[in-house]
Design an enzyme around this catalytic site. Structure first.
Site, short mmCIF file in Angstrom:
data_model
loop_
_atom_site.label_atom_id
_atom_site.label_comp_id
_atom_site.label_asym_id
_atom_site.label_seq_id
_atom_site.Cartn_x
_atom_site.Cartn_y
_atom_site.Cartn_z
N CYS A 215 31.10 79.82 -6.36
CA CYS A 215 30.51 80.99 -6.70
C CYS A 215 30.64 81.70 -5.69
CB CYS A 215 28.93 81.26 -6.68
SG CYS A 215 28.61 82.94 -6.48
N CYS B 215 28.80 83.27 -3.03
CA CYS B 215 27.71 81.99 -2.94
C CYS B 215 27.94 81.57 -1.20
CB CYS B 215 27.40 81.49 -3.35
SG CYS B 215 26.53 82.05 -5.26
#
Length: 111
Positions: free
Chosen positions: A35, A38
């Site tokens: 991600c 993230c």
């Protein structure tokens, strides 16, 4: 993937002990290795862990791919999702790669 000594790994097996059985404010970053957003929010989370450790903030990271039970339990559909727990109870959620002031405001609201 803890970016700070103050950030610990949260798993399906230790979530109850590390988060739900504690007093004070805990912040858990639900993330995954693949991600991009993230990775953008990770240094902010680590910095907040350092900044607010004196005030008792506990900061953990939970890899949703490795720990699907907890992610499912809290209805995590988008990551990063940062959940706040006060005295073991879920009190707030921030979804997405948000700027530091957004997370800081949530910490100050609940600490």
């Amino acid at each position: 993937m803890a970016d700070s000594e103050r950030v610990f790994e949260v798993t399906d097996s230790n979530f109850g002990d590390e988060i739900e059985s504690t007093t004070g404010l805990s912040m858990v970053d639900f993330w995954a290795a693949w991600c991009g957003p993230c990775r953008m929010v990770a240094p902010i989370v680590a910095d907040l862990a350092e900044t607010y450790s004196e005030q008792g903030l506990k900061v953990g990271k939970l890899d949703v791919d490795q720990n699907p039970g907890t992610a499912s339990r809290f209805g995590i559909r988008s990551i990063p999702s940062i959940l706040f727990f006060k005295d073991g109870k879920h009190v707030d959620t921030v979804v997405g790669a948000v700027p530091r002031p957004v997370l800081e405001a949530k910490i100050n609201e609940h600490i």
